[in-house]
Design an enzyme around this catalytic site. Structure first.
Site, PDB file in Angstrom:
ATOM      1  N   ASP A 128      21.729  20.755  32.373  1.00 10.82           N
ATOM      2  CA  ASP A 128      20.285  20.545  32.323  1.00 10.82           C
ATOM      3  C   ASP A 128      19.849  21.134  30.991  1.00 10.82           C
ATOM      4  O   ASP A 128      19.912  22.344  30.791  1.00 10.82           O
ATOM      5  CB  ASP A 128      19.639  21.285  33.497  1.00 10.82           C
ATOM      6  CG  ASP A 128      18.116  21.284  33.451  1.00 10.82           C
ATOM      7  OD1 ASP A 128      17.536  20.895  32.412  1.00 10.82           O
ATOM      8  OD2 ASP A 128      17.511  21.698  34.465  1.00 10.82           O
ATOM      9  N   TYR A 162      17.958  34.304  37.265  1.00 16.39           N
ATOM     10  CA  TYR A 162      17.697  32.931  37.664  1.00 16.39           C
ATOM     11  C   TYR A 162      17.640  31.974  36.478  1.00 16.39           C
ATOM     12  O   TYR A 162      16.884  32.159  35.547  1.00 16.39           O
ATOM     13  CB  TYR A 162      16.369  32.820  38.412  1.00 16.39           C
ATOM     14  CG  TYR A 162      16.034  31.389  38.737  1.00 16.39           C
ATOM     15  CD1 TYR A 162      16.715  30.744  39.758  1.00 16.39           C
ATOM     16  CD2 TYR A 162      15.090  30.686  38.007  1.00 16.39           C
ATOM     17  CE1 TYR A 162      16.446  29.435  40.059  1.00 16.39           C
ATOM     18  CE2 TYR A 162      14.816  29.376  38.305  1.00 16.39           C
ATOM     19  CZ  TYR A 162      15.497  28.755  39.327  1.00 16.39           C
ATOM     20  OH  TYR A 162      15.232  27.451  39.610  1.00 16.39           O
ATOM     21  N   LYS A 175      19.562  26.429  39.958  1.00 12.94           N
ATOM     22  CA  LYS A 175      20.814  26.261  40.701  1.00 12.94           C
ATOM     23  C   LYS A 175      21.691  25.277  39.941  1.00 12.94           C
ATOM     24  O   LYS A 175      21.198  24.409  39.232  1.00 12.94           O
ATOM     25  CB  LYS A 175      20.521  25.763  42.111  1.00 12.94           C
ATOM     26  CG  LYS A 175      20.256  26.901  43.087  1.00 12.94           C
ATOM     27  CD  LYS A 175      20.606  26.514  44.506  1.00 12.94           C
ATOM     28  CE  LYS A 175      20.950  27.707  45.369  1.00 12.94           C
ATOM     29  NZ  LYS A 175      19.972  28.794  45.321  1.00 12.94           N
ATOM     30  N   ASP A 206      23.218  22.424  39.808  1.00 13.28           N
ATOM     31  CA  ASP A 206      23.248  21.050  40.306  1.00 13.28           C
ATOM     32  C   ASP A 206      24.620  20.415  40.044  1.00 13.28           C
ATOM     33  O   ASP A 206      25.007  20.243  38.891  1.00 13.28           O
ATOM     34  CB  ASP A 206      22.125  20.276  39.614  1.00 13.28           C
ATOM     35  CG  ASP A 206      20.797  21.028  39.730  1.00 13.28           C
ATOM     36  OD1 ASP A 206      20.559  21.666  40.760  1.00 13.28           O
ATOM     37  OD2 ASP A 206      20.012  20.997  38.771  1.00 13.28           O
ATOM     38  N   GLN A 225      40.534   4.323  48.165  1.00 13.22           N
ATOM     39  CA  GLN A 225      41.394   3.192  48.595  1.00 13.22           C
ATOM     40  C   GLN A 225      42.885   3.500  48.537  1.00 13.22           C
ATOM     41  O   GLN A 225      43.312   4.463  47.907  1.00 13.22           O
ATOM     42  CB  GLN A 225      41.122   1.943  47.727  1.00 13.22           C
ATOM     43  CG  GLN A 225      39.707   1.446  47.762  1.00 13.22           C
ATOM     44  CD  GLN A 225      39.292   0.765  49.047  1.00 13.22           C
ATOM     45  OE1 GLN A 225      38.124   0.699  49.364  1.00 13.22           O
ATOM     46  NE2 GLN A 225      40.256   0.265  49.808  1.00 13.22           N
ATOM     47  N   ARG A 231      12.325  25.759  43.163  1.00 10.76           N
ATOM     48  CA  ARG A 231      12.756  27.043  42.616  1.00 10.76           C
ATOM     49  C   ARG A 231      14.138  27.468  43.095  1.00 10.76           C
ATOM     50  O   ARG A 231      14.444  28.664  43.152  1.00 10.76           O
ATOM     51  CB  ARG A 231      11.721  28.128  42.962  1.00 10.76           C
ATOM     52  CG  ARG A 231      10.369  27.820  42.354  1.00 10.76           C
ATOM     53  CD  ARG A 231       9.289  28.755  42.882  1.00 10.76           C
ATOM     54  NE  ARG A 231       7.976  28.283  42.431  1.00 10.76           N
ATOM     55  CZ  ARG A 231       7.409  28.691  41.301  1.00 10.76           C
ATOM     56  NH1 ARG A 231       8.012  29.548  40.523  1.00 10.76           N
ATOM     57  NH2 ARG A 231       6.238  28.223  40.955  1.00 10.76           N
TER      58      ARG A 231
HETATM   59  P1  13P Z   1      43.253  -0.563  51.189  1.00  8.88           P
HETATM   60  O1  13P Z   1      44.322   0.184  51.949  1.00  8.88           O
HETATM   61  O2  13P Z   1      43.754  -1.769  50.487  1.00  8.88           O
HETATM   62  O3  13P Z   1      42.482   0.322  50.288  1.00  8.88           O
HETATM   63  O4  13P Z   1      42.261  -1.164  52.300  1.00  8.88           O
HETATM   64  C1  13P Z   1      41.303  -0.417  52.949  1.00  8.88           C
HETATM   65  C2  13P Z   1      40.076  -1.245  53.113  1.00  8.88           C
HETATM   66  O5  13P Z   1      39.843  -2.224  52.428  1.00  8.88           O
HETATM   67  C3  13P Z   1      39.121  -0.750  54.122  1.00  8.88           C
HETATM   68  O6  13P Z   1      37.912  -1.460  54.148  1.00  8.88           O
HETATM   69  P1  13P Z   2      16.701  22.443  38.243  1.00 11.79           P
HETATM   70  O1  13P Z   2      17.835  23.307  38.767  1.00 11.79           O
HETATM   71  O2  13P Z   2      16.946  21.011  38.528  1.00 11.79           O
HETATM   72  O3  13P Z   2      16.463  22.736  36.809  1.00 11.79           O
HETATM   73  O4  13P Z   2      15.412  22.810  39.088  1.00 11.79           O
HETATM   74  C1  13P Z   2      14.942  24.106  39.016  1.00 11.79           C
HETATM   75  C2  13P Z   2      13.733  24.355  39.837  1.00 11.79           C
HETATM   76  O5  13P Z   2      13.317  25.485  39.881  1.00 11.79           O
HETATM   77  C3  13P Z   2      13.059  23.274  40.567  1.00 11.79           C
HETATM   78  O6  13P Z   2      11.916  23.729  41.252  1.00 11.79           O
HETATM   79 MG    MG Z   3      15.672  21.939  35.219  1.00 12.51          MG
HETATM   80 MG    MG Z   4      18.508  19.865  37.851  1.00  9.07          MG
HETATM   81 MG    MG Z   5      19.221  23.231  39.790  1.00 11.74          MG
HETATM   82 MG    MG Z   6      19.657  22.730  36.492  1.00 12.63          MG
END
Ligand code: 13P
Ligand code: 13P
Ligand code: MG
Ligand code: MG
Ligand code: MG
Ligand code: MG
Ligand code: MG
EC number: 3.1.3.11
Length: 371
Positions: A11, A233, A236, A238, A246, A270
Site C-alpha cells: 500500500d 500501527y 494491517k 492486507d 486442477q 482502522r
Molecule cells: P482434472 O482432474 O482434469 O483437473 O478435472 C477436474 C475437473 O474438471 C473438475 O470439475
Molecule cells: P489499509 O490497511 O487498507 O491501508 O487500511 C487502513 C485503515 O485504517 C482502514 O480504515
Molecule cells: Mg491504506
Molecule cells: Mg489496504
Molecule cells: Mg490493511
Molecule cells: Mg495496507
C-alpha cells in the site's frame, strides 16, 4: 526447467483515504516492469489492485527470495511512491518501512507470496488479493480447498488427491513453524489455524506419491506482519496468495468455492474490527462503507510453457457470487450496529491502535478497590 511466480504487494498511498489505488500508480508500476521485461529480468508481469493495495504479479527464472526480483519490486514501489507523493495521496509510501533496500524485501513492509514450480503440461493458477484484512483471513478458505471434503469433492473421489496434503503453519508471534498432514492431523491443524491472528497457513505441499514433487508448494500466502515490523500501527498487512489448481489439486471451482461463504475476518475500519470478506471483481474492490467491508479478488491464469501469464480472468465477476456479496452486506449491516463493542471491535490485543492505555492513565487515581 522451473518457473517462479512472485506476487509482491504494498500500500503506497490511497485515493481517497484508504479506498483505492490511483491509476497513475498502476501506470508507473507498469512502466518500470515493462522495462524489466525488455531487459529480460522477468518473463511476464501484471499489475493488479485491490482497494488501496498495489500488487505486482511477475514470472521469472530467478527462484524465490531473489535479490534481483525483490529489488525490482522495491524500485517499482519507490517510483510509484514518488507519484503518490506528487498527488498527495493518503499514506503515500505507507508500507515502505525501510529507507534502503538491502537484498531481500522480507521484513521491509511489502507482502510477498512466491513459488518456484516445475510447470505441468497445463498450469492453471489463481492469485488472490485481499484488502482491509490480515493473512489469517486465508486460513479458512485455504483449509477448505485442500482439506475439507465438503468443499473439495476431489479429496473424496479423485485418486490423485485422495492422500491429502501437508500444511506449513507459522506461529507469527513466536516466529516458529510446524508442518501438519491431513487428513491424519486435521484436528491438530484446526486447533492452531482457528486462532487466525497467531497461527497462519504459509504454504501447502503435496504428499509423498503425488504427481507434483513433494517440495513444490501448491499454495502460498503472504504472512508479513506490518505492525510487528514497524512497532506501531501502519495498517494491517492486507494479504495475497497463489494457488495452483486442477489435475491432482482442487479444481478451479473447488478453489473458489470457500468464498461463496463470506466468513468473518479482522481488519476493516482502522484494522480493528471484525467483518465479512466480500468476493468481488477488481472494479468493485474499492472499499467505502466504514472503509470496507473487507474484499477479496481472485484472478485466474494459465501459465504458458514459456512462463507467460495468460490472463487475468476476473473470477468473481460472476453472478454466482452475487449471493455471497448480498450475504456479506447483510452481515456488515448486522455487525456494524455493535459500534465500539466486541465482537465487532476486535479484542484489545488484536487492535491496531488503541486509546485504552491513555484512558487508564487518566483514570488511574479514580479506580478504587471493590469489596
Ligand atoms: P482434472 O482432474 O482434469 O483437473 O478435472 C477436474 C475437473 O474438471 C473438475 O470439475
Ligand atoms: P489499509 O490497511 O487498507 O491501508 O487500511 C487502513 C485503515 O485504517 C482502514 O480504515
Ligand atoms: Mg491504506
Ligand atoms: Mg489496504
Ligand atoms: Mg490493511
Ligand atoms: Mg495496507
Ligand atoms: Mg476435466
Amino acid at each position: 526447467e522451473k518457473i517462479t511466480i512472485s506476487v509482491i504487494k504494498a500500500d503506497i498511498g490511497g485515493w481517497p483515504g484508504h479506498s483505492r489505488v490511483h491509476p497513475q500508480l498502476v501506470e508507473t508500476a507498469e512502466e518500470v516492469l515493462a522495462k524489466a521485461q525488455e531487459e529480460g529480468t522477468i518473463i511476464d508481469f501484471y499489475v493488479a489492485t485491490c482497494g488501496d493495495d498495489l500488487q505486482l504479479i511477475m514470472t521469472h527464472k530467478k527462484g524465490v527470495d531473489s535479490s534481483e526480483i525483490h529489488g525490482l519490486a522495491w524500485k517499482t514501489f519507490e517510483e510509484a511512491t514518488k507519484v503518490a507523493k506528487g498527488l498527495g495521496l493518503y499514506g503515500a509510501g505507507q508500507d515502505l518501512l525501510k529507507d534502503a533496500f538491502s537484498g531481500n524485501i522480507r521484513g521491509m513492509g511489502p507482502g510477498i507470496a512466491e513459488m518456484e514450480i516445475t510447470l505441468r503440461k497445463s498450469e492453471p493458477i489463481v492469485t488472490f488479493h485481499m484488502d482491509k484484512t490480515e493473512p489469517g483471513a486465508f486460513n479458512l478458505p485455504i483449509f477448505r480447498m485442500f482439506a475439507d471434503p465438503f468443499n473439495t469433492a476431489g479429496l473424496v473421489i479423485d485418486p490423485n488427491m485422495h492422500m491429502g496434503f501437508r500444511f506449513e503453519v507459522w506461529d507469527i508471534k513466536e516466529h516458529k513453524r510446524v508442518i501438519l498432514s491431513t487428513p491424519e492431523e486435521l484436528y491438530d491443524l484446526l486447533a492452531l489455524i482457528g486462532a487466525k491472528s497467531r497461527y497462519v497457513i504459509k504454504r501447502v505441499f503435496p504428499k509423498e506419491g503425488h504427481k507434483i514433487p513433494k517440495d513444490e508448494p501448491v499454495a502460498v500466502i503472504s504472512t508479513e506482519k506490518l505492525y510487528e515490523i514497524a512497532g506501531e500501527y501502519v495498517g494491517k498487512d492486507d494479504p495475497v496468495a497463489i494457488v495452483r489448481a486442477q489435475s491432482g489439486l482442487p479444481a478451479l471451482g473447488e478453489v473458489l468455492e470457500p468464498f461463496a461463504f463470506p466468513h468473518l475476518v479482522s481488519g476493516w475500519m482502522r484494522g480493528s474490527h471484525n467483518g465479512p470478506v466480500m468476493p468481488v471483481p477488481m472494479h468493485m474492490a474499492n472499499p467505502t462503507r466504514f472503509d470496507g467491508p473487507p474484499r477479496v479478488v481472485a484472478l485466474g491464469w494459465q501459465i504458458s510453457p514459456e512462463g507467460k501469464l495468460v490472463g487475468p480472468v476476473d473470477l468473481f465477476d460472476d453472478p454466482a457470487f452475487d449471493g455471497a456479496r448480498q450475504k456479506a452486506l447483510e452481515i456488515a449491516e448486522y455487525i456494524r450496529r455493535h459500534g465500539p463493542f466486541e465482537p465487532h471491535r476486535l479484542p484489545m490485543e488484536d487492535m491496531e491502535y488503541t486509546t485504552l492505555p491513555g484512558v487508564l492513565e487518566k483514570l488511574k487515581d479514580r479506580f478504587e478497590p471493590v469489596e
